[in-house]
Design a protein around this motif. Structure first.
Motif, PDB file in Angstrom:
ATOM      1  N   ARG A 100      38.242  36.395  38.591  1.00  7.32           N
ATOM      2  CA  ARG A 100      39.271  37.117  37.831  1.00  7.32           C
ATOM      3  C   ARG A 100      39.981  38.116  38.752  1.00  7.32           C
ATOM      4  O   ARG A 100      39.867  39.336  38.591  1.00  7.32           O
ATOM      5  N   TRP A 102      42.999  38.866  38.909  1.00  9.43           N
ATOM      6  CA  TRP A 102      44.046  39.665  38.273  1.00  9.43           C
ATOM      7  C   TRP A 102      43.520  41.002  37.750  1.00  9.43           C
ATOM      8  O   TRP A 102      44.301  41.890  37.424  1.00  9.43           O
ATOM      9  N   GLU A 103      42.215  41.144  37.698  1.00 12.18           N
ATOM     10  CA  GLU A 103      41.636  42.415  37.278  1.00 12.18           C
ATOM     11  C   GLU A 103      41.520  43.396  38.441  1.00 12.18           C
ATOM     12  O   GLU A 103      41.095  44.542  38.253  1.00 12.18           O
TER      13      GLU A 103
END
Length: 286
Positions: A100, A102-103
């Motif tokens: 992830r 995008w975190e």
């Protein structure tokens, strides 16, 4: 106190659109992602320029592959490094966290290790010495660091400790609302612009093998170690300070300083012997 510019982290926003009956989007392109693009593009242009104006370990036509290997090594290494160095427990609880991206969460030291592995693979592919290759690339790396720190500043992340200096800023992402050091800009200047100027100048003339990468490691380690004194540690790592004051970033910089200094001492101590051997060979050839 200075006013934080509060730039929208999203550089380009694309609304949802339909193609062949399928709805795509919306898409947001963040400044942080563009900074990676700017850094790698700038590095490629400089590598192409230098390789086209002198005899180098790589030829101009090879610089595209060189940048591709570098980009893959840095991005993959930076993500894995962040998980291992800064967020290992969270990853143990949630193994999918590593995907992830995008975190957020990238580590310079992890990116450096990934880059080294990528350069080792590329050196083998083109049948060149590893140190010759990293010596060629090292002067361009600070450009990417500069853009990366500007991306951190725009995102309001990795800010400094609370202070009352006249150039302190209040970052909207900081829940305390305290004026803080804009440590991202300190790093952009020191690790980016200053390092770029020194390394680009240093590498203009032939240097002993491994001298350029040795200087890179030493300079980055010293500059980052220094800025860490005014950079706010990650909240979940504040309890892990070594001796109560050495941050995780400083702990990771110490091996860089030692390795960089060791490489410089090693290569310059060998230089007189290398020159003597070359002179002897030239004498025999004559």
């Amino acid at each position: 106190m200075l006013t934080y510019p509060n730039i929208d982290p999203v550089a380009i926003s694309i609304d949802a659109f339909t193609i062949a009956g399928k709805t795509l989007g919306p898409f947001n392109i963040h400044w942080y992602g563009l900074m990676y693009l700017f850094g790698f593009t700038g590095g490629w242009l400089l590598a192409w320029y230098r390789s086209s104006t002198r005899e180098c370990v790589v030829k101009p036509r090879q610089t595209e592959d060189l940048v591709f290997y570098s980009a893959m090594g840095v991005v993959i290494g930076a993500r894995i490094g962040y998980i291992l160095f800064y967020n290992f427990q969270a990853w143990m609880n949630d193994p999918l966290l590593i995907f992830r991206v995008w975190e957020g969460g990238m580590s310079f030291h992890g990116g450096l290790i990934g880059y080294a592995i990528a350069m080792l693979l590329y050196a083998r592919k083109i049948n060149k010495n590893f140190f010759d290759l990293v010596d060629f690339v090292a002067p361009f790396a600070p450009l990417g660091i500069f853009f990366g720190r500007i991306g951190n500043f725009i995102g309001g992340e990795l800010y400094g400790r609370a202070t009352d200096v006249p150039w302190a800023m209040v970052f909207p992402s900081d829940p305390t609302g305290l004026p803080r050091h804009p440590s991202q800009l300190y790093e952009a200047v020191l690790e980016g612009l200053v390092m770029f100027a020194i390394l680009f100048w240093f590498s203009r003339k032939p240097r002993p093998r491994a001298a350029v990468i040795g200087l890179f490691l030493l300079l980055y380690g010293v500059f980052r170690f220094s800025v860490e004194f005014v950079r706010e540690p990650d909240s979940h790592l504040k309890a892990d300070l070594l001796f109560g004051w050495v941050t995780r970033g400083q702990q990771l910089c110490l091996p860089m300083i030692i390795l960089g200094l060791g490489l410089l001492i090693w290569t310059y101590s060998r230089e007189p012997k290398r020159r003597a051997l070359e002179s002897a060979k030239q004498g025999k050839a004559a």
